[in-house]
Design an enzyme around this catalytic site. Structure first.
Site, short mmCIF file in Angstrom:
data_model
loop_
_atom_site.label_atom_id
_atom_site.label_comp_id
_atom_site.label_asym_id
_atom_site.label_seq_id
_atom_site.Cartn_x
_atom_site.Cartn_y
_atom_site.Cartn_z
N ASP A 293 0.83 -1.21 0.00
CA ASP A 293 0.00 0.00 0.00
C ASP A 293 0.86 1.26 0.00
OD1 ASP A 293 -2.65 1.31 0.41
OD2 ASP A 293 -1.75 1.96 2.30
N GLU A 335 1.16 -0.83 -5.28
CA GLU A 335 0.03 0.11 -5.35
C GLU A 335 0.62 1.51 -5.42
OE1 GLU A 335 -3.16 2.87 -3.96
OE2 GLU A 335 -1.51 2.30 -2.65
C1 OTU Z 1 -4.10 3.75 -0.57
O1 OTU Z 1 -4.41 4.72 -1.55
C2 OTU Z 1 -5.35 2.96 -0.25
O2 OTU Z 1 -5.80 2.27 -1.39
C3 OTU Z 1 -6.39 3.90 0.28
O3 OTU Z 1 -7.64 3.28 0.46
C4 OTU Z 1 -5.85 4.48 1.56
O4 OTU Z 1 -6.71 5.50 1.99
C5 OTU Z 1 -4.44 5.06 1.41
O5 OTU Z 1 -3.58 4.25 0.63
C6 OTU Z 1 -3.76 5.19 2.74
O6 OTU Z 1 -3.45 3.94 3.29
O7 OTU Z 1 -4.08 8.16 -2.14
O8 OTU Z 1 -6.61 7.92 -2.80
O9 OTU Z 1 0.15 6.48 -4.89
O10 OTU Z 1 -2.37 7.27 -4.17
O11 OTU Z 1 -1.66 4.79 -1.77
C7 OTU Z 1 -5.90 6.77 -2.54
C8 OTU Z 1 -0.53 5.73 -3.96
C9 OTU Z 1 -4.49 7.04 -2.15
C10 OTU Z 1 -1.67 6.52 -3.28
C11 OTU Z 1 -2.50 5.53 -2.59
C12 OTU Z 1 -3.62 5.90 -1.74
#
Ligand code: OTU
Length: 657
Positions: A293, A335
Site C-alpha cells: 500500500d 500500489e
Molecule cells: C491507498 O491509496 C489505499 O488504497 C487507500 O484506500 C488508503 O486510503 C491510502 O492508501 C492510505 O493507506 O491516495 O486515494 O500512490 O495514491 O496509496 C488513494 C498511492 C491514495 C496513493 C494511494 C492511496
C-alpha cells in the site's frame, strides 16, 4: 563498514559469515534439508541484500550489525514457516511465473461489506468459483482504531484480526480452504504508516525515544514547514499539508494520509526489521500476494516531493530479496497511483528489473478506459498503450481493473496528452465535470473526492455501473440507455480481461452495483465520498444474476463469458505480445494479442453509434480473412470492413497460418 566497492566482496563475505554464524544456532534446531535450503537461498540473494542494506544503512554506526539482525529475523520466520508453505515455496521456485497465467482472474472485496466475517467469506467460496476467481484480495482485516479507520488502512496491529471479522484461526483456515480450490489469497501490507494507537505509536507517545524514532516526530513547525515547501497534499479535505499536531505530546507528526495514520521512518533500520517481521508473519499464514500500500511514500528527503525516491525502490528490493530467502511463494503487488513512468518503475529497472514488485495495478489503463468512454475518442488511449503497456520486465504482470475501492484520479501523462494536442490540465477538468454529471450529455453519476481549491485538482468516486450510466438510465427508466450502460461496462471489462496481465474485479461490478448513499448517515464515513462505492453486498440483488433478462443477469453473463474466453486463450495471459493498432478510426480501440499459435484481434467501439473499420488497416496475417468473433460466435461476413454495433467489443479469432 565498507569504504569502497573494491572492499565489498570481503565485507560481504564477513557479513554473510557472521550473519549465518548468528543464525546457525537457530538453524541447528532445523531439519537438515531446511537448513540447506535456507543457506542456498542466502548464497543466491545475500549479495544483493547486503548491497541494498548497505545503500540504505551503511553510513550508520550500527551497520553491519543492523543487516545481520535483519537476516536473523528472516531466518526465524523461515523456521516458523509451515511445511505446506515450504512445499509451495519449492513449487514456485521451480515455476515462478504462476501469476502470469491466462487462467488468473482476480476479485477484491471488503470482508465486512461482502460477507460479514472471515467465516462468511469462506462460505462464499462457491460464488468465487462460479466467477472463476483464482485470486482474492481481502481489504484490510487487521485491528484498527475505534471510529474512522480509513477502511482498515490504519493498522493498530498486524498480528490481530479486527474482532468484528473473526480471529487469526479463521484467517488461517480460510487461507487453507482457498488454497485447496486454487484461489490465491491477497492481503494488504500497509507499511507506509501505522495507526496512531499501534503499540509503537503508543510507546512513542509515552515518550520512549526508541519508538519516537520509528516515526517522524517534530518539536515545532520548522521541519514540517521546510518539508511542505515541496510536498503534494494527498488528503487536503482532511488536513492541510502532511503533518498533524498531537497536543498530548506537544509535537508534530508526519501523517501523509489521515491524521490518525503515522508515517513510518525507514531511515531507522529497526523499522525495516520490525516491518520485515510483520511481513513474514503474514507470509507464514499462507498469503500469496502482498499488496504494498502507498509504496511511493515510504522514503522522505528534505527538498523533494518525498514520493518515488530511489530509496523507496531500494527498500522494496531488499524486502523482495528477503522474501526470496524466507518465503519465496510470496510475491508483491505495487500500489502506486502516480505518473505512469513512476508506476512502471516499481517493477524494478535496469539491473533490478523484475526484482521489486512482480505485479502492479495498472492505473493508466483504468483511467484511459474511462477517458475514452467520456470523450468517445480512443487516440489518447491508443497512444498511451502503444508506449506504456508492453514495456515491463518479462517476469512481471499488470493488474488491469476498471474500478477499485479508491477514487479515480486522472493519472495519464501530460506528455502523452500533449503529443495528441490535448492540454492535460484542461482535459482533467473536463473529465471531472463529465464524471460528476456536469457536462452536457454526460451519462455518469459520480462525486468529487478531495477537491483542492488551490490546485483545482480533484478525483472521482462512484461505482463502475453508476459512472458508466446505469444509475441514470434506471432512474430515467430508459431501456435503451440501460442497454448502452451495460455495453459500456462489458466493453471496458472485456479489455481488462484480454489485454494482457491479470484482470481484477471489484466485486459488485459483476452484477452492476450502483452508488450507495447510506454512507452519508454515518459520521465516520460521511466526509469521504469513496464510501459511495463501498456498499454492503446485496445478496438478493446478486441472486438476480440467475433471473434471465435482469440487468444483473445480463452483466453477470457478460462477465462470465469474457472470463471463460480468457481462460481458453493463452494469448490473454501476461507473457504474450500486445500490438496496439492505430486504424485511423479514432472511435475504436484495437490490439492484437499473440502467444505462439494463439492470436486474437480485439476491437472495441467507444461510441453509441455503429463504427466501421477497414480490414486493410488491421494486422491480419496472410490473406485468409475468415474471422470469427469469439464473444458472439458470429462469422465476419465482409472482407472489406468490420462493423461494430454501439460499444461492441469483438475478440476476433485469427485463422491458423
Ligand atoms: C491507498 O491509496 C489505499 O488504497 C487507500 O484506500 C488508503 O486510503 C491510502 O492508501 C492510505 O493507506 O491516495 O486515494 O500512490 O495514491 O496509496 C488513494 C498511492 C491514495 C496513493 C494511494 C492511496
Amino acid at each position: 563498514m565498507a569504504s569502497g566497492t573494491e572492499q565489498l566482496p570481503e565485507d560481504l563475505n564477513s557479513y554473510l559469515k557472521k550473519a549465518l554464524q548468528n543464525i546457525s544456532e537457530t538453524l541447528n534446531g532445523a531439519d537438515v534439508r531446511d537448513a540447506a535450503v535456507f543457506l542456498r537461498r542466502c548464497m543466491q540473494h545475500g549479495p544483493d541484500l547486503y548491497r541494498l542494506l548497505e545503500q540504505l544503512y551503511g553510513e550508520r554506526d550500527d551497520f553491519p550489525g543492523s543487516a545481520e539482525a535483519i537476516l536473523q529475523t528472516a531466518a526465524e520466520a523461515f523456521l516458523r514457516r509451515p511445511a505446506r508453505l515450504k512445499q509451495l515455496d519449492r513449487e514456485r521456485e521451480e515455476s515462478p511465473r504462476w501469476y502470469q497465467h491466462h487462467t488468473m482472474i482476480g476479485g477484491v472485496c471488503y470482508v465486512d461489506l461482502f460477507a460479514g466475517t472471515l467465516q462468511g467469506i469462506k462460505e462464499k467460496i462457491p460464488y468465487f468459483q462460479e466467477l472463476g476467481l483464482t485470486y482474492l484480495h481481502l481489504m484490510p482485516i487487521f485491528r484498527t482504531p475505534d471510529g474512522p479507520d480509513d477502511g482498515g488502512y490504519a493498522v493498530s496491529s498486524y498480528r490481530e484480526i479486527n474482532p468484528a471479522l473473526g480471529h487469526m484461526d479463521d484467517l488461517c483456515e480460510l487461507a487453507i480452504a482457498l488454497q485447496a480450490v486454487g484461489i490465491n489469497l491477497v492481503l494488504d501490507f500497509v507499511f507506509n504508516h501505522t495507526a496512531n494507537d499501534h503499540e509503537w505509536a503508543l510507546k512513542a507517545r509515552a515518550g520512549d525515544p526508541g519508538y519516537q524514532d520509528c516515526y517522524f516526530i517534530f518539536e515545532d513547525r520548522a521541519q514540517p514547514d521546510a518539508y511542505e515547501k515541496t510536498l503534494r497534499e494527498i488528503f487536503p479535505d482532511e488536513h492541510p499539508g502532511a503533518f498533524t499536531f498531537y497536543p498530548d505530546i506537544d509535537k508534530w507528526v508526519w501523517t501523509t494520509f489521515h491524521t490518525y495514520q503515522w508515517d513510518l521512518n525507514y531511515r531507522n533500520p529497526d523499522v525495516f526489521r520490525r516491518m520485515l517481521a510483520e511481513m513474514l508473519s503474514l507470509a507464514n499464514i499462507g498469503i500469496d500476494v502482498l499488496r504494498l500500500d502507498a509504496v511511493p511514500f515510504i522514503w522522505k528527503k528534505l527538498g523533494t516531493s518525498c514520493e518515488n525516491l530511489p530509496e523507496a525502490h531500494t527498500i522494496i528490493r531488499a524486502f523482495n530479496a528477503l522474501v526470496r530467502i524466507a518465503a519465496p511463494a510470496l510475491i508483491f503487488k505495487s500500489e502506486a497511483i502516480v505518473h505512469p513512468d513512476d508506476v512502471r518503475s516499481y517493477f524494478g529497472q535496469g539491473e533490478w528489473a523484475g526484482k521489486e514488485c512482480e505485479i502492479s495495478y495498472n492505473p493508466l489503463l483504468m483511467v484511459q478506459l474511462w477517458e475514452a468512454l467520456a470523450t468517445r475518442h480512443t487516440h489518447l488511449l491508443t497512444y498511451a498503450m502503444q508506449h506504456r503497456f508492453d514495456v515491463i520486465p518479462e517476469n512481471c504482470a499488470w493488474v488491469n481493473y476498471i474500478r477499485s475501492h479508491d477514487d479515480i484520479g486522472w493519472g495519464f501523462a501530460d506528455e502523452d496528452a500533449a503529443a495528441m494536442q490535448i492540454d492535460g490540465f484542461g482535459h482533467r477538468q473536463y473529465l471531472n465535470r463529465f464524471y460528476t454529471g456536469q457536462e452536457p450529455g454526460s451519462f455518469a453519476i459520480g462525486y468529487p473526492f478531495q477537491f483542492n481549491p488551490r490546485t483545482l485538482d480533484m478525483r472521482i468516486s462512484g461505482t463502475a455501473a453508476s459512472l458508466a450510466g446505469l444509475e441514470q438510465a434506471i432512474k430515467n427508466n430508459n431501456p435503451h440507455a440501460i442497454d448502452l450502460a451495460i455495453r459500456r461496462i462489458l466493453l471496458i471489462t472485456g479489455i481488462t480481461m484480454s489485454m494482457g496481465g491479470m484482470p481484477l474485479i471489484y466485486l459488485g461490478d459483476e452484477i452492476g452495483r450502483l452508488n450507495d448513499y447510506t454512507y452519508l448517515e454515518n459520521p465516520d464515513t460521511a466526509d469521504d465520498s469513496r464510501w459511495v462505492h463501498r456498499a454492503p453486498a446485496d445478496w438478493e440483488q446478486v441472486a438476480r444474476r440467475r433471473e434471465a433478462g435482469t440487468v444483473e443477469a445480463r452483466i453477470f453473463e457478460g462477465f462470465t463469458r469474457l472470463i471463460g474466453l480468457r481462460k481458453q486463450h493463452p494469448a490473454f495471459g501476461s507473457n504474450s505480445a500486445t500490438q496496439v493498432v492505430d486504424t485511423g478510426n479514432r472511435h475504436v480501440y484495437v490490439y492484437l494479442k499473440t502467444l505462439g499459435d494463439d492470436q486474437v484481434l480485439c476491437i472495441g467501439n467507444f461510441t453509441a453509434d455503429p463504427q466501421r473499420v477497414p480490414v486493410d488497416r488491421l494486422p491480419l496475417p496472410g490473406t485468409d480473412r475468415r474471422l470469427v468473433d469469439l464473444i458472439t460466435g458470429k462469422t465476419i461476413s465482409s472482407d472489406t470492413e468490420i462493423e461494430l454495433s454501439p460499444y461492441e467489443l469483438m475478440y476476433l479469432s485469427m485463422p491458423q497460418q
